[in-house]
Design a protein around this motif. Structure first.
Motif, mmCIF file in Angstrom:
data_model
loop_
_atom_site.group_PDB
_atom_site.id
_atom_site.type_symbol
_atom_site.label_atom_id
_atom_site.label_comp_id
_atom_site.label_asym_id
_atom_site.label_seq_id
_atom_site.Cartn_x
_atom_site.Cartn_y
_atom_site.Cartn_z
ATOM 1 N N ASP A 344 0.840 -1.194 0.000
ATOM 2 C CA ASP A 344 0.000 0.000 0.000
ATOM 3 C C ASP A 344 0.881 1.253 0.000
ATOM 4 O O ASP A 344 1.231 1.778 1.055
ATOM 5 N N PRO A 345 1.257 1.783 -1.174
ATOM 6 C CA PRO A 345 2.142 2.953 -1.238
ATOM 7 C C PRO A 345 1.595 4.185 -0.525
ATOM 8 O O PRO A 345 2.375 5.066 -0.164
ATOM 9 N N SER A 346 0.296 4.240 -0.306
ATOM 10 C CA SER A 346 -0.257 5.416 0.375
ATOM 11 C C SER A 346 0.208 5.506 1.820
ATOM 12 O O SER A 346 0.088 6.568 2.443
ATOM 13 N N THR A 347 0.772 4.407 2.365
ATOM 14 C CA THR A 347 1.262 4.410 3.740
ATOM 15 C C THR A 347 2.756 4.692 3.820
ATOM 16 O O THR A 347 3.291 4.848 4.916
ATOM 17 N N TRP A 348 3.433 4.753 2.697
ATOM 18 C CA TRP A 348 4.879 4.907 2.713
ATOM 19 C C TRP A 348 5.276 6.292 3.221
ATOM 20 O O TRP A 348 4.577 7.284 3.012
ATOM 21 N N THR A 349 6.426 6.335 3.867
ATOM 22 C CA THR A 349 6.911 7.599 4.423
ATOM 23 C C THR A 349 8.327 7.874 3.936
ATOM 24 O O THR A 349 9.024 6.986 3.427
#
Length: 735
Positions: A344-349
């Motif tokens: 889930d790239p939307s969670t990457w930081t």
């Protein structure tokens, strides 16, 4: 609300006017009533807008045609047509110059450019005197920009290993003229300038140049550039033997600085995680800093110049300058990526670093010089000699983020309103000072109409002192002093009055601590006070020609520069010694002037090869570096305009070949983004002369909306993209 902004180009002045037609003076012989033809005296060709005949630097005594080195002059007409606002925008006209971003987590402030493998930050001069500080220089008060390529120690003293920039200020002159300009454009660009010259008497005048702007950066959210500039110039004694010039320049900037975006998804990007390695790019508009990030710059410069003509072609002058600038900057950089939930790239930081600079630079300089012309037998001399006293200093407060927590940003949806800590002062400070006494002499010796020799010699006695104040109040002091000798020698042969062939040799020396006057005690640091100055030499062979009735200059040069005595690790003793070298060689071609009375052109090409020799680092010199970062093999720049009655059309393009980041033998495929790919960019301009007083100009940048990587940090983790398609409209009114 996010704002998309772009660095605004210079909108200052009127489009090129039609050239005046030279009116020949006709005299008719009176000695005989016979059919004797009249004697016709042809005046010299009128001044060409793009083309300069001579440098404004009194050390360069010969015309450019007879100067045995590569000298490029960017005149104000080019800056105005292109709408170049900053110095870095103006230097797009110069092949071989590239821009930098900074070391890994740091981002360089102000003008950061490189020529022939060497930085020019400390080789920038204003009217022949060194200009210090991390300032983004504006063009509102520039008459022209002069670029001298090759080792320039004889002209400038310390540094200038591969060249120098000399910015020529606008000065008051006789006659009344005033122009105002206003600019609006994409990225909420707003800018206004004033150039007013007022004659006060038959021998005195006053000039005011002013600028105010509020704009952003195209393709970027939240990044903004706000500034004001004021330049005052007063002169008395014009057209008399003694002239006094008093002038000053004052800059105020309040910017929201840009730390760039992640390099994820760009050509060559590598990450140990397969998921991250194959992920999409981030939005170019993403801003990873805080809306409270800041860059505040105050820069002031005061100059007094007195000139006196002694007669017989002899002029003496004295120039005194005091300059001071301060910068307070808080900036956010981005670094490592964490795939919190790999699927889930939307969670990457992405981690963020907080950087702060609080720095003060100052300079006091006094130059006394003489220019004279005389004849010794059949030999003609043009001599320039002088003495320079200078004190340069830099004070820097040191900051820390120890004990502070900087939260990561969401990689694809960063929040510029996150609460980010501000680095705090530790109490430690670095103070560096260099004092210099310089003596120089240049002589252009003309044997006849075909042969001449141009030589220069400079001696500099310098003392550098570094005082490091620790947080605990202790003082560490380091000192270095030496005498530097730099020289140049060139021979010129003129096979025709409008052409020259030359060969030259020039040297320069760069002692430890030259960039910021900070010496180091570490035996492995290049700024160790015990090290010798680095030595640079340049050999150049070239030819220059004036064609089309002196309207067009063509030049070609082949050169080789070697910078010696760089630090390197001896593989046997494992000690740092000075046997490393950087070698740059290549060819440069240029064309500047008019093809017809209505068609102007300035173009240049540089084909270079750069390499490092015996550059070793690490234990027992295990790491070998053989390349030079950010040094493209081929650069090309072109700007041309054509006038059709009231309409002027302009077009420009520039090409930069691949710039390497990985130069230490590492596998590029495993080294993040390993280089800056090559790119072409095109710009266009349409100007219209409404009447004698009002002109309009529309500039369109990146005409074909090419996405290209402009600068990349040394670690390859973040970058800044080049400007997307953008535009600005400028109105200029003269009265």
């Amino acid at each position: 609300m996010a704002r998309k902004h772009r660095r605004s180009p210079r909108p200052s002045a009127q489009l090129l006017a039609l050239l005046a037609v030279a009116v020949p003076a006709v005299g008719i012989a009176q000695t005989s009533p016979s059919n004797t033809l009249p004697t016709v005296t042809v005046k010299e060709a009128p001044e060409v807008p793009y083309k300069a005949e001579k440098s404004a630097d009194p050390k360069l005594t010969a015309p450019l045609l007879d100067t045995p080195k590569t000298v490029q002059i960017i005149k104000k007409e080019v800056l105005e047509e292109q709408g170049a606002v900053t110095l870095m925008e103006a230097l797009r006209n110069t092949p071989g110059i590239t821009m930098q971003m900074g070391e890994n987590g740091n981002t360089s402030a102000g003008d950061t450019f490189q020529l022939r493998g060497s930085s020019l930050q400390q080789s920038t001069f204003v009217d022949g005197i060194r200009d210090l500080g991390a300032v983004t220089r504006d063009t509102f008060n520039l008459e022209q920009i002069e670029i001298i390529k090759g080792a320039a120690g004889a002209e400038t003293g310390r540094g200038a290993a591969t060249g120098q920039l000399n910015l020529i200020s606008k000065q008051a002159h006789l006659g009344d003229e005033t122009s105002v300009s206003g600019t609006v454009g994409t990225a909420s660009r707003k800018r206004a300038t004033l150039d007013m010259n007022k004659q006060l008497s038959e021998t005195s005048a006053f000039r005011v140049n002013a600028m105010v702007q509020d704009s952003g950066v195209d393709g970027r959210d939240y990044v903004e550039n706000t500034g004001q500039g004021l330049a005052l110039s007063y002169v008395t004694g014009l057209n008399t033997p003694t002239r006094v010039h008093l002038y000053s320049q004052h800059i105020r900037q309040k910017n929201v600085p840009d730390g760039g975006i992640s390099s994820i998804g760009y050509e060559g990007f590598y990450n140990a995680s397969a998921a991250i390695r194959g992920a999409a790019k981030t939005d170019r508009e993403n801003y990873y800093g805080s809306v409270n990030d800041r860059e505040k710059i105050d820069a002031d410069m005061f100059t007094a110049k007195v000139e006196h003509d002694l007669g017989e072609g002899t002029t003496v002058r004295n120039v005194t300058r005091f300059g001071k600038n301060t910068m307070d900057r808080v900036l956010t950089g981005v670094n490592a990526i964490t795939a919190v939930t790999p699927a889930d790239p939307s969670t990457w930081t992405i981690s963020r670093s907080r950087q702060r600079v609080d720095q003060e630079n100052s300079i006091f300089a006094n130059q006394t010089s003489m220019n004279t012309e005389f004849t010794s037998g059949a030999v003609q001399h043009s001599l320039a000699a002088g003495v320079e006293l200078m004190r340069e200093s830099q004070k820097s407060r040191l900051f820390s983020t120890t004990g502070l927590t900087t939260p990561p940003a969401n990689l694809y949806q960063p929040n510029p309103f996150d609460a980010l800590p501000t680095p705090y002062a530790t109490g430690a400070e670095d103070h560096g000072t260099t004092t210099t006494l310089g003596l120089y002499a240049f002589d252009n010796i003309k044997f006849n109409e075909q042969w001449s020799i141009n030589g220069g010699l400079r001696l500099d006695r310098y003392k550098t002192k570094t005082r490091e104040f620790t947080a605990a109040g202790a003082l560490n002091e380091l000192k270095d002093s030496d005498t530097l000798t730099s020289w140049s020698l060139g021979g010129v042969y003129k096979p025709a009055p409008n052409g020259s062939v030359y060969a030259s040799y020039a040297t320069s020396q760069t002692p430890p601590g030259s960039n910021n006057f900070l010496l180091e005690a570490s035996p492995t640091n290049a700024n160790n006070a015990a090290f010798d100055p680095q030595e640079t030499s340049t050999v150049e062979v070239g030819t220059k020609w004036e064609l089309l009735n002196k309207r067009l200059n063509l030049a070609a040069a082949v050169f080789r520069s070697v910078n010696d005595k760089q630090t390197s690790v001896d593989p046997v003793t494992n000690t740092t010694q000075q046997f490393g070298k950087t070698q740059v060689q290549g060819i440069e071609l240029s064309a500047v002037g008019q093809i017809t009375n209505f068609w102007q052109i300035t173009a240049g090409l540089a084909k270079t090869s750069t390499k490092q020799i015996d550059q070793r680092s690490g234990t027992n010199g295990a790491t070998i570096t053989d390349g030079v970062r950010w040094s493209p093999d081929l650069t090309f720049t072109l700007w041309t305009s054509y006038q059709l009655d009231r309409l002027t059309l302009g077009f420009g393009t520039r090409y930069v070949s691949e710039q390497k980041r990985v130069i230490n033998g590492a596998n590029p495929a495993l080294s993040n983004v390993p280089n800056i790919p090559s790119y072409w960019v095109a710009d266009a301009m349409v100007g219209y002369q409404v009447n004698d007083k009002l002109s309009l100009r529309l500039n369109v940048y990146n005409l074909f909306d090419e996405e290209y990587l402009s600068v990349l940090n040394n670690g390859g983790s973040r970058l800044v993209l080049g400007t997307p398609r953008s535009a600005m409209l400028t109105a200029n009114y003269k009265f």
